[in-house]
Design a protein around this motif. Structure first.
Motif, PDB file in Angstrom:
ATOM      1  N   MET A 103       1.054  -1.300   0.059  1.00  0.00           N
ATOM      2  CA  MET A 103       0.138   0.174  -0.001  1.00  0.00           C
ATOM      3  C   MET A 103       0.633   1.515   0.067  1.00  0.00           C
ATOM      4  O   MET A 103       2.032   1.072   0.426  1.00  0.00           O
ATOM      5  CB  MET A 103      -1.088   0.290   1.177  1.00  0.00           C
ATOM      6  N   PRO A 104       0.496   2.276  -1.378  1.00  0.00           N
ATOM      7  CA  PRO A 104       1.919   3.305  -0.696  1.00  0.00           C
ATOM      8  C   PRO A 104       1.381   4.861   0.208  1.00  0.00           C
ATOM      9  O   PRO A 104       0.616   4.204   0.990  1.00  0.00           O
ATOM     10  CB  PRO A 104       1.018   3.960  -2.067  1.00  0.00           C
ATOM     11  N   LEU A 105       2.270   4.818   0.412  1.00  0.00           N
ATOM     12  CA  LEU A 105       1.979   5.896   1.343  1.00  0.00           C
ATOM     13  C   LEU A 105       0.763   7.632   1.144  1.00  0.00           C
ATOM     14  O   LEU A 105       0.682   7.408  -0.082  1.00  0.00           O
ATOM     15  CB  LEU A 105       3.128   6.959   1.314  1.00  0.00           C
ATOM     16  N   THR A 106       0.460   7.630   2.204  1.00  0.00           N
ATOM     17  CA  THR A 106      -0.732   8.795   2.109  1.00  0.00           C
ATOM     18  C   THR A 106      -0.151   9.974   1.960  1.00  0.00           C
ATOM     19  O   THR A 106       1.078   9.916   2.757  1.00  0.00           O
ATOM     20  CB  THR A 106      -2.121   8.654   2.659  1.00  0.00           C
ATOM     21  N   ASP A 107      -0.446  10.921   1.647  1.00  0.00           N
ATOM     22  CA  ASP A 107       0.153  11.913   1.201  1.00  0.00           C
ATOM     23  C   ASP A 107       0.552  12.606   2.996  1.00  0.00           C
ATOM     24  O   ASP A 107       0.945  13.418   3.229  1.00  0.00           O
ATOM     25  CB  ASP A 107      -0.714  13.707   1.453  1.00  0.00           C
ATOM     26  N   ALA A 108      -0.557  12.538   3.665  1.00  0.00           N
ATOM     27  CA  ALA A 108       0.104  12.429   5.686  1.00  0.00           C
ATOM     28  C   ALA A 108       0.990  11.881   6.262  1.00  0.00           C
ATOM     29  O   ALA A 108       1.850  12.789   6.864  1.00  0.00           O
ATOM     30  CB  ALA A 108      -1.787  12.294   6.418  1.00  0.00           C
ATOM     31  N   GLN A 109       1.442  10.838   5.359  1.00  0.00           N
ATOM     32  CA  GLN A 109       2.225   9.430   6.142  1.00  0.00           C
ATOM     33  C   GLN A 109       3.977  10.349   5.438  1.00  0.00           C
ATOM     34  O   GLN A 109       4.604  10.632   6.058  1.00  0.00           O
ATOM     35  CB  GLN A 109       1.915   8.572   5.841  1.00  0.00           C
ATOM     36  N   TRP A 110       3.331  10.870   4.283  1.00  0.00           N
ATOM     37  CA  TRP A 110       4.421  11.289   3.709  1.00  0.00           C
ATOM     38  C   TRP A 110       4.883  12.527   4.081  1.00  0.00           C
ATOM     39  O   TRP A 110       6.390  13.221   4.391  1.00  0.00           O
ATOM     40  CB  TRP A 110       4.262  11.943   2.111  1.00  0.00           C
ATOM     41  N   ALA A 111       4.271  13.197   4.583  1.00  0.00           N
ATOM     42  CA  ALA A 111       4.353  14.501   5.041  1.00  0.00           C
ATOM     43  C   ALA A 111       5.081  14.869   6.317  1.00  0.00           C
ATOM     44  O   ALA A 111       6.242  15.764   6.542  1.00  0.00           O
ATOM     45  CB  ALA A 111       3.055  15.770   5.591  1.00  0.00           C
ATOM     46  N   ARG A 112       4.632  13.757   7.382  1.00  0.00           N
ATOM     47  CA  ARG A 112       5.552  13.977   8.809  1.00  0.00           C
ATOM     48  C   ARG A 112       6.997  13.343   8.281  1.00  0.00           C
ATOM     49  O   ARG A 112       7.514  13.160   8.791  1.00  0.00           O
ATOM     50  CB  ARG A 112       5.103  12.433   9.602  1.00  0.00           C
ATOM     51  N   ILE A 113       7.100  12.063   7.200  1.00  0.00           N
ATOM     52  CA  ILE A 113       8.567  11.123   6.517  1.00  0.00           C
ATOM     53  C   ILE A 113       9.292  12.296   5.985  1.00  0.00           C
ATOM     54  O   ILE A 113      10.342  12.377   5.899  1.00  0.00           O
ATOM     55  CB  ILE A 113       8.154   9.912   6.318  1.00  0.00           C
ATOM     56  N   GLU A 114       9.008  12.928   5.591  1.00  0.00           N
ATOM     57  CA  GLU A 114       9.758  13.591   4.137  1.00  0.00           C
ATOM     58  C   GLU A 114      10.858  14.525   4.489  1.00  0.00           C
ATOM     59  O   GLU A 114      11.762  14.438   4.241  1.00  0.00           O
ATOM     60  CB  GLU A 114       8.522  14.412   3.276  1.00  0.00           C
ATOM     61  N   PRO A 115      10.446  15.524   5.846  1.00  0.00           N
ATOM     62  CA  PRO A 115      11.878  16.244   6.279  1.00  0.00           C
ATOM     63  C   PRO A 115      12.559  15.362   6.853  1.00  0.00           C
ATOM     64  O   PRO A 115      13.990  16.021   7.669  1.00  0.00           O
ATOM     65  CB  PRO A 115      10.788  17.002   7.450  1.00  0.00           C
ATOM     66  N   LEU A 116      12.171  14.344   7.218  1.00  0.00           N
ATOM     67  CA  LEU A 116      13.142  13.629   8.492  1.00  0.00           C
ATOM     68  C   LEU A 116      14.543  12.542   7.371  1.00  0.00           C
ATOM     69  O   LEU A 116      15.313  12.011   7.031  1.00  0.00           O
ATOM     70  CB  LEU A 116      12.566  12.341   8.691  1.00  0.00           C
ATOM     71  N   LEU A 117      13.638  12.721   5.850  1.00  0.00           N
ATOM     72  CA  LEU A 117      14.898  12.039   4.896  1.00  0.00           C
ATOM     73  C   LEU A 117      16.272  12.659   4.101  1.00  0.00           C
ATOM     74  O   LEU A 117      16.167  14.656   4.810  1.00  0.00           O
ATOM     75  CB  LEU A 117      13.360  11.169   3.126  1.00  0.00           C
ATOM     76  N   PRO A 118      16.643  12.522   3.875  1.00  0.00           N
ATOM     77  CA  PRO A 118      18.626  13.145   3.359  1.00  0.00           C
ATOM     78  C   PRO A 118      17.953  13.717   1.841  1.00  0.00           C
ATOM     79  O   PRO A 118      17.348  13.477   1.420  1.00  0.00           O
ATOM     80  CB  PRO A 118      19.628  11.890   3.228  1.00  0.00           C
ATOM     81  N   ASP A 119      19.368  13.789   1.877  1.00  0.00           N
ATOM     82  CA  ASP A 119      18.951  15.097   0.973  1.00  0.00           C
ATOM     83  C   ASP A 119      18.790  14.338  -0.578  1.00  0.00           C
ATOM     84  O   ASP A 119      19.415  13.611  -0.518  1.00  0.00           O
ATOM     85  CB  ASP A 119      19.808  16.526   0.166  1.00  0.00           C
ATOM     86  N   ARG A 120      18.175  14.935  -1.727  1.00  0.00           N
ATOM     87  CA  ARG A 120      18.291  13.710  -3.269  1.00  0.00           C
ATOM     88  C   ARG A 120      19.410  13.839  -3.759  1.00  0.00           C
ATOM     89  O   ARG A 120      19.277  13.167  -4.860  1.00  0.00           O
ATOM     90  CB  ARG A 120      17.159  13.958  -3.945  1.00  0.00           C
ATOM     91  N   MET A 121      20.122  15.090  -3.511  1.00  0.00           N
ATOM     92  CA  MET A 121      20.960  15.456  -4.127  1.00  0.00           C
ATOM     93  C   MET A 121      22.669  14.862  -3.750  1.00  0.00           C
ATOM     94  O   MET A 121      23.421  15.345  -2.449  1.00  0.00           O
ATOM     95  CB  MET A 121      21.475  16.759  -4.514  1.00  0.00           C
TER      96      MET A 121
END
Length: 163
Positions: free
Chosen positions: A1-19
């Motif tokens: 099951m893919p991530l929901t937008d609410a779940q992604w909003a909580r996780i995205e700032p914790l991930l490393p830079d894409r570059m």
């Protein structure tokens, strides 16, 4: 099951830079996390990831890379702290002892290190004297079967008489 937008909003700032420091720009992190969750939810092999998740090698390589640099730990601790603050986390743990088993080899025999050259067979030289117990059950009190320092002697064996 893919991530929901609410779940992604909580996780995205914790991930490393894409570059990354070297090489080209990484694929979208959301797609990679969706692929990782798909793999573990279905139990499929890495090489059998559907094409919509991109190449399996990119997903496969990102998983341990994020484990080594602490990304997964940072995501987990932050999400647990947020859920605990929002009182969405229940810390109750229940373990059914009828299904908690130890492997038969966990019962306490010494497996490491050299054995003594002249080990006696008296009960006082039991493995417990040389090794700490590793069993999950508490030690039981047993009476010494041989009160003397050596086991009882066997009666002499006589040959059978012919009939």
């Amino acid at each position: 099951m893919p991530l929901t937008d609410a779940q992604w909003a909580r996780i995205e700032p914790l991930l490393p830079d894409r570059m990354p420091k070297r090489g080209r720009r990484w694929r979208n992190h959301r797609e990679v996390i969706d692929a990782i969750t798909f793999k573990f939810q279905t139990g499929t092999q890495w090489v059998h990831l559907p094409e919509k998740h991109g190449t399996w090698r990119g997903v496969y390589n990102r998983l341990p890379m994020w484990a080594v640099d602490g990304t997964w730990e940072r995501v987990l601790t932050t999400l647990m702290a947020q859920a605990d603050a929002d009182e969405d986390l229940n810390w109750a743990v229940s373990v059914d002892s009828t299904v908690v088993l130890a492997h038969q080899h966990a019962a306490g025999a010494c497996k490491k290190g050299p054995r003594p050259a002249n080990r006696t067979t008296a009960p006082s030289a039991s493995p417990a004297a040389d090794c700490p117990r590793r069993s999950t059950s508490p030690p039981t009190a047993t009476a010494d079967p041989w009160p003397s320092s050596s086991p009882p002697t066997r009666p002499e064996m006589r040959p059978l008489s012919p009939m």
